[in-house]
Design an enzyme around this catalytic site. Structure first.
Site, short mmCIF file in Angstrom:
data_model
loop_
_atom_site.label_atom_id
_atom_site.label_comp_id
_atom_site.label_asym_id
_atom_site.label_seq_id
_atom_site.Cartn_x
_atom_site.Cartn_y
_atom_site.Cartn_z
N ASP A 182 6.44 -3.50 -14.24
CA ASP A 182 6.21 -4.74 -13.48
C ASP A 182 7.51 -5.16 -12.81
OD1 ASP A 182 6.07 -7.61 -12.88
OD2 ASP A 182 4.10 -7.49 -13.84
N ARG A 210 -1.06 -11.38 -7.91
CA ARG A 210 -2.22 -10.51 -8.09
C ARG A 210 -2.91 -10.91 -9.38
NH1 ARG A 210 -2.05 -3.99 -8.77
NH2 ARG A 210 -1.26 -4.57 -10.80
N THR A 253 -8.95 -9.14 -11.68
CA THR A 253 -9.63 -8.61 -10.49
C THR A 253 -8.70 -7.74 -9.64
OG1 THR A 253 -8.97 -10.47 -9.12
CG2 THR A 253 -11.03 -10.72 -10.37
N ASP A 256 8.70 -8.92 -13.33
CA ASP A 256 9.20 -9.17 -14.69
C ASP A 256 10.55 -8.50 -14.91
OD1 ASP A 256 7.12 -10.76 -15.47
OD2 ASP A 256 5.96 -9.14 -16.39
C1 PRP Z 1 3.27 -7.28 -7.77
C2 PRP Z 1 4.14 -6.64 -6.71
C3 PRP Z 1 3.27 -6.74 -5.48
C4 PRP Z 1 1.90 -6.55 -6.05
C5 PRP Z 1 1.47 -5.13 -5.78
O1 PRP Z 1 3.32 -8.65 -7.70
O2 PRP Z 1 5.37 -7.27 -6.56
O3 PRP Z 1 3.38 -7.97 -4.80
O4 PRP Z 1 1.97 -6.77 -7.47
O5 PRP Z 1 0.17 -4.92 -6.20
P1 PRP Z 1 -1.03 -4.66 -5.17
O6 PRP Z 1 -0.54 -3.67 -4.18
O7 PRP Z 1 -2.12 -4.13 -6.06
O8 PRP Z 1 -1.40 -5.98 -4.54
P2 PRP Z 1 2.64 -9.62 -8.78
O9 PRP Z 1 1.26 -9.99 -8.33
O10 PRP Z 1 2.78 -9.01 -10.13
O11 PRP Z 1 3.47 -10.93 -8.63
P3 PRP Z 1 5.03 -11.22 -8.89
O12 PRP Z 1 5.79 -10.53 -7.80
O13 PRP Z 1 5.07 -12.69 -8.78
O14 PRP Z 1 5.39 -10.70 -10.27
N1 URA Z 2 2.87 -4.56 -9.52
C1 URA Z 2 3.96 -4.14 -10.20
O1 URA Z 2 4.91 -4.91 -10.40
N2 URA Z 2 3.96 -2.88 -10.68
C2 URA Z 2 2.95 -2.03 -10.47
O2 URA Z 2 3.03 -0.88 -10.91
C3 URA Z 2 1.82 -2.49 -9.75
C4 URA Z 2 1.81 -3.76 -9.29
#
Ligand code: PRP
Ligand code: URA
Length: 209
Positions: A200, A104, A108, A203
């Site tokens: 997160d 994500r 944006t 993370d």
């Molecule tokens: C996080 C989470 C979802 C997404 C949710 O991933 O694990 O995939 O955000 O957000 P949304 O519903 O607004 O799309 P992230 O993009 O942080 O990637 P990661 O899993 O690689 O940390």
């Molecule tokens: N992605 C995450 O990991 N946490 C949130 O709260 C939203 C998006």
């Protein structure tokens, strides 16, 4: 219209409390996500069809049951969805695992797909898409579109924590997809994080912050 289920089993709710806590470190966070994923999978597979078979026990011949319906596929959304896979395949070792890589954009909040690798027979499988967080819903929405474009017709979405915005988007775009959550939270903050949420997920699972 797809249904939204909040799985209120006491063990799921208890463990989710510790997943949310900012005092929970990476090792324990990972173990708890693993355990809750297994418990959620246990709940959402309770309607899998069974067929009768005959088994020779050491004592006699018995009429018994085995799973008989469509084969299962687990599709984690990378990265954080990876933390939910083992807990499920420990229960359902015959399930195949497909991967959808999405991140994500922090500005944006729009998802970008960077990887996809799926079992060759996804159109014949019942798929469970897994991701701990359903925030704006953009990532889950795109992942499900990607799967449908490649022939998937039978999809469930399983997340730990959802926001109303994400639930609404997936319901609107994919009315055929049932959504399973451990909690439906209050809202998103200005950075698109779920409130109260758990921070997160990627993370915290991988110790990258
Ligand atoms: C996080 C989470 C979802 C997404 C949710 O991933 O694990 O995939 O955000 O957000 P949304 O519903 O607004 O799309 P992230 O993009 O942080 O990637 P990661 O899993 O690689 O940390
Ligand atoms: N992605 C995450 O990991 N946490 C949130 O709260 C939203 C998006």
């Amino acid at each position: 219209m797809g249904n939204v289920y909040v799985l209120d089993h006491p063990l799921i709710q208890h463990k989710l409390t510790y997943i949310r806590s900012k005092n929970t470190g990476t090792k324990e966070f990972r173990e708890l996500v693993d355990e809750v994923s297994g418990l959620m999978a246990f709940e959402i597979t309770r309607d899998l069809p069974l067929a009768e078979t005959t088994t020779e026990t050491p004592v006699t011949s018995a009429t018994t049951k085995t799973l008989s319906g469509k084969k299962l596929g687990i599709v984690p959304i990378l990265r954080a969805g990876l933390g939910m896979v083992d807990g499920i395949i420990n229960l359902i070792p015959a399930a195949k695992v497909g991967h959808v890589g999405l991140y994500r954009d922090p500005e944006t909040l729009k998802p970008h797909e960077y990887y996809i690798k799926l079992p060759s027979d996804i159109e014949e499988r019942e798929l469970i898409v897994v991701d701990p967080m359903l925030a704006t819903g953009g990532s889950a929405n795109d992942a499900i579109h990607s799967l449908k474009k490649r022939g998937a017709t039978n999809i469930k979405l399983m997340c730990l924590v959802g926001a109303p915005e994400g639930v609404e988007l997936v319901k609107k775009e994919h009315p055929d997809v049932d959504i399973y959550l451990a909690a439906l939270d209050e809202k998103l903050n200005d950075h698109g994080y779920i409130v109260p949420g758990l921070g997160d997920a990627g993370d915290r699972l991988f110790g990258t912050k």
